[in-house]
Design a protein around this motif. Sequence first.
Motif, PDB file in Angstrom:
ATOM      1  N   VAL A 120     -24.269  29.758 -44.778  1.00 30.40           N
ATOM      2  CA  VAL A 120     -23.835  30.756 -45.765  1.00 30.40           C
ATOM      3  C   VAL A 120     -24.321  30.372 -47.168  1.00 30.40           C
ATOM      4  CG1 VAL A 120     -21.854  31.844 -46.876  1.00 30.40           C
ATOM      5  CG2 VAL A 120     -21.829  31.446 -44.403  1.00 30.40           C
ATOM      6  N   SER A 121     -24.089  29.129 -47.543  1.00 26.99           N
ATOM      7  CA  SER A 121     -24.457  28.662 -48.893  1.00 26.99           C
ATOM      8  C   SER A 121     -25.952  28.758 -49.157  1.00 26.99           C
ATOM      9  CB  SER A 121     -23.995  27.211 -49.092  1.00 26.99           C
ATOM     10  OG  SER A 121     -22.599  27.110 -48.986  1.00 26.99           O
ATOM     11  N   HIS A 122     -26.760  28.596 -48.103  1.00 29.68           N
ATOM     12  CA  HIS A 122     -28.218  28.645 -48.258  1.00 29.68           C
ATOM     13  C   HIS A 122     -28.786  30.058 -48.143  1.00 29.68           C
ATOM     14  CE1 HIS A 122     -28.908  24.081 -47.302  1.00 29.68           C
ATOM     15  NE2 HIS A 122     -28.056  24.290 -48.276  1.00 29.68           N
ATOM     16  N   GLY A 123     -27.891  31.036 -48.052  1.00 33.47           N
ATOM     17  CA  GLY A 123     -28.333  32.421 -48.106  1.00 33.47           C
ATOM     18  C   GLY A 123     -28.904  32.991 -46.825  1.00 33.47           C
ATOM     19  N   HIS A 124     -28.498  32.450 -45.670  1.00 35.99           N
ATOM     20  CA  HIS A 124     -29.024  32.945 -44.395  1.00 35.99           C
ATOM     21  C   HIS A 124     -28.181  34.076 -43.796  1.00 35.99           C
ATOM     22  CE1 HIS A 124     -31.964  29.754 -44.249  1.00 35.99           C
ATOM     23  NE2 HIS A 124     -31.032  28.820 -44.354  1.00 35.99           N
ATOM     24  N   GLU A 126     -25.805  37.724 -44.079  1.00 33.05           N
ATOM     25  CA  GLU A 126     -25.538  38.983 -44.770  1.00 33.05           C
ATOM     26  C   GLU A 126     -24.228  39.590 -44.269  1.00 33.05           C
ATOM     27  OE1 GLU A 126     -30.084  40.659 -45.552  1.00 33.05           O
ATOM     28  OE2 GLU A 126     -28.919  41.425 -43.858  1.00 33.05           O
ATOM     29  N   LYS A 130     -25.954  42.981 -47.098  1.00 31.86           N
ATOM     30  CA  LYS A 130     -26.143  42.324 -48.397  1.00 31.86           C
ATOM     31  C   LYS A 130     -25.910  40.822 -48.255  1.00 31.86           C
ATOM     32  CE  LYS A 130     -24.754  46.318 -51.182  1.00 31.86           C
ATOM     33  NZ  LYS A 130     -23.824  46.834 -52.219  1.00 31.86           N
ATOM     34  N   LYS A 131     -26.784  40.046 -48.873  1.00 32.21           N
ATOM     35  CA  LYS A 131     -26.646  38.589 -48.785  1.00 32.21           C
ATOM     36  C   LYS A 131     -25.356  38.143 -49.459  1.00 32.21           C
ATOM     37  CE  LYS A 131     -28.707  35.602 -51.530  1.00 32.21           C
ATOM     38  NZ  LYS A 131     -29.712  34.775 -52.237  1.00 32.21           N
ATOM     39  N   VAL A 132     -24.614  37.295 -48.749  1.00 31.92           N
ATOM     40  CA  VAL A 132     -23.390  36.702 -49.294  1.00 31.92           C
ATOM     41  C   VAL A 132     -23.496  35.195 -49.108  1.00 31.92           C
ATOM     42  CG1 VAL A 132     -20.879  36.540 -49.127  1.00 31.92           C
ATOM     43  CG2 VAL A 132     -21.998  38.738 -48.729  1.00 31.92           C
ATOM     44  N   ASP A 133     -23.440  34.451 -50.201  1.00 29.89           N
ATOM     45  CA  ASP A 133     -23.578  32.994 -50.106  1.00 29.89           C
ATOM     46  C   ASP A 133     -22.301  32.257 -50.526  1.00 29.89           C
ATOM     47  OD1 ASP A 133     -23.627  33.470 -52.806  1.00 29.89           O
ATOM     48  OD2 ASP A 133     -25.674  32.729 -53.132  1.00 29.89           O
ATOM     49  N   ARG A 148     -29.894  36.977 -41.775  1.00 31.99           N
ATOM     50  CA  ARG A 148     -30.944  37.674 -42.522  1.00 31.99           C
ATOM     51  C   ARG A 148     -32.240  37.724 -41.712  1.00 31.99           C
ATOM     52  NH1 ARG A 148     -31.813  35.920 -48.547  1.00 31.99           N
ATOM     53  NH2 ARG A 148     -32.612  38.053 -48.658  1.00 31.99           N
ATOM     54  N   SER A 151     -34.461  34.796 -41.542  1.00 36.04           N
ATOM     55  CA  SER A 151     -33.859  33.565 -41.010  1.00 36.04           C
ATOM     56  C   SER A 151     -33.714  33.590 -39.490  1.00 36.04           C
ATOM     57  CB  SER A 151     -32.472  33.342 -41.644  1.00 36.04           C
ATOM     58  OG  SER A 151     -32.555  33.287 -43.056  1.00 36.04           O
TER      59      SER A 151
END
Length: 206
Positions: A120-124, A126, A130-133, A148, A151
């Motif tokens: 999640v923290s690395h942006g993989h 959604e 929408k991307k949720v980090d 994503r 990914s």
Amino acid sequence: MGRYLGPSCRLCRREGMKLYLKGDKCYTDKCPVVRRGYAPGQHGQERKKLTSYGIQLREKQKLKRYYGLLERQFERFYEKAERMKGITGENLLQLLERRLDNVVYRLGFAVSRRQARQLVSHGHIEVNGKKVDIPSFLVKPGDVISVREKSRSMELIKNNLEAARNVPDWLELNKDAFEGRVVSLPRREHIDLPIQEHLIVELYSK
């Protein structure tokens, strides 16, 4: 945001049970809880009778460590659960289950909550396209959690999905689409943790 960086297996040994913090290792004979079923440290093998406060504290520590939270984070979730309608202990469990990092773990995209938090923290991940980090993001019924597009070729995620264990009833998983959906809010019977949440409520009520 702070997080625990020490050895995960030490936490399991301290609680005297598997918290499933290391993924696949927790299901093998290499698990330190199996090999050394006593608390860590110089006096770990000494058996001490817990007071009622000690029992309540251990339940709180257990739950906090299951979800990988630090003390202040956990207190904020408790305060929010207390303000909600219903039973405070069950509200607390429901809030913790709705965390995005936990949902990613429950869907099988990750083998542990720690790994899920990293994804999640690395942006993989959604939510609804929408991307949720933010690992503490709370999902709600109808939300679609997906990997994503860029990914989905990651071997880590593909291998995790292939070996994915049972998905709880409040979630739906579509492995081919790399996505899951929140069907409903998690109820107590959906949460398979050996936690006596009423003891945590008693601890905070003092």
